[in-house]
Write a protein that holds these residues in place. Sequence first.
Motif, PDB file in Angstrom:
ATOM      1  N   ASP A 145       0.851  -1.187   0.000  1.00 28.36           N
ATOM      2  CA  ASP A 145       0.000   0.000   0.000  1.00 28.36           C
ATOM      3  C   ASP A 145       0.888   1.238   0.000  1.00 28.36           C
ATOM      4  N   PRO A 146       0.821   2.095  -1.036  1.00 29.94           N
ATOM      5  CA  PRO A 146       1.719   3.239  -1.119  1.00 29.94           C
ATOM      6  C   PRO A 146       1.363   4.402  -0.192  1.00 29.94           C
ATOM      7  N   THR A 147       0.262   4.313   0.534  1.00 28.08           N
ATOM      8  CA  THR A 147      -0.193   5.457   1.338  1.00 28.08           C
ATOM      9  C   THR A 147       0.895   6.049   2.233  1.00 28.08           C
ATOM     10  N   PRO A 148       1.686   5.242   2.960  1.00 29.56           N
ATOM     11  CA  PRO A 148       2.694   5.834   3.859  1.00 29.56           C
ATOM     12  C   PRO A 148       3.794   6.621   3.140  1.00 29.56           C
ATOM     13  N   ILE A 149       3.996   6.383   1.846  1.00 28.67           N
ATOM     14  CA  ILE A 149       5.051   7.116   1.143  1.00 28.67           C
ATOM     15  C   ILE A 149       4.475   8.166   0.184  1.00 28.67           C
ATOM     16  N   GLN A 150       3.220   8.509   0.365  1.00 27.31           N
ATOM     17  CA  GLN A 150       2.616   9.569  -0.442  1.00 27.31           C
ATOM     18  C   GLN A 150       2.923  10.926   0.186  1.00 27.31           C
ATOM     19  N   ARG A 151       4.199  11.206   0.256  1.00 21.23           N
ATOM     20  CA  ARG A 151       4.717  12.450   0.840  1.00 21.23           C
ATOM     21  C   ARG A 151       6.078  12.698   0.216  1.00 21.23           C
ATOM     22  N   ASN A 152       6.586  13.922   0.371  1.00 20.67           N
ATOM     23  CA  ASN A 152       7.908  14.212  -0.171  1.00 20.67           C
ATOM     24  C   ASN A 152       8.952  13.278   0.431  1.00 20.67           C
ATOM     25  N   TYR A 153       9.860  12.824  -0.404  1.00 21.23           N
ATOM     26  CA  TYR A 153      10.999  12.035   0.059  1.00 21.23           C
ATOM     27  C   TYR A 153      12.231  12.635  -0.600  1.00 21.23           C
ATOM     28  N   LEU A 154      12.974  13.427   0.188  1.00 17.24           N
ATOM     29  CA  LEU A 154      14.075  14.233  -0.322  1.00 17.24           C
ATOM     30  C   LEU A 154      15.413  13.686   0.167  1.00 17.24           C
ATOM     31  N   SER A 155      16.485  14.320  -0.267  1.00 19.52           N
ATOM     32  CA  SER A 155      17.828  13.865   0.109  1.00 19.52           C
ATOM     33  C   SER A 155      17.995  13.786   1.622  1.00 19.52           C
TER      34      SER A 155
END
Length: 297
Positions: A35-45
């Motif tokens: 389920d992609p819900t937990p990573i539906q946020r910015n993921y930056l360096s």
Amino acid sequence: MTPARIIDSHHHLWDLSKVHYPWLMQRGVKRFFGDPTPIQRNYLSADFKSDHGKLKVVNSVHIQVGAENGLNEAQWVDAQTRSNSLPSAQVSFCDLTALDATEQLDQLSMLTSLRGIRQIVGRSPSEDAQTGTDGLIASPAFGNGLSLLQARKLSFDLQLIPEQMLRMACLLEGYPSLSVSLCHMGSPWYQSGAGLATWKAGIQELAKNPNIHCKLSGLVMFNHGWRPEDFKPYIEHVLESFGEGRVMFGSNFPVDGLHTGYEQLVDAYIQCINELGKVNLDAIFHDNAAAFYRLTR
């Protein structure tokens, strides 16, 4: 034994205010990786560095991750390589079957961080039946696109499923100087029986090509309730087939982060490799990726 330095040869970043990812932002839809819900946020360096913690990750390679506009993503990633210590390089998207594939590659080649291209050949049996990506292997236009990469000395990141391996191995024989990196160990969906045999045979066939390398990555996508010992048979077969000189570590974060911590994942891979005997961890976790992706640190 532990590696002195690490190059992460396969991870992703995204800024959802700058680049749109249709697959990521779907609501209520489970994918083969979960389920992609937990990573539906910015993921930056900074998030990536926080995840790898105290591990000495000195270089990393960003792999395209299904942006709506591949050039837009590649330009954004290129800016990250200039403003952050990680990532160091990128593998971008190009539709190698497109009539304007040459022009797409011309634009991408202006980015100093570019090392190669990934156009996914296979994700999962059910998804491939819907998207038609399985047809790439037989497409003359796709073959022409591989020729363009070979001529430009760009690598190809190959993501596919076991049923496609033998056909892809045959196709790649026609491109003797194309460097290929097999993503996620060829997606070993099957745990036993005929399915596992298909994967093993495909790995052996691909490994006969000296220009094909294999990424120790993505196993968590196929086993969400994993234990370190679950990985060992796959890692053993890959090392027997490719040898320690053509295998490289990739975290597949943040996608694998749905089911594991970064340091936990690295520890599990190291545990499995150490149990197999005397294997050069520095080669797998640093040197091979440095040579393949032309990284200096």
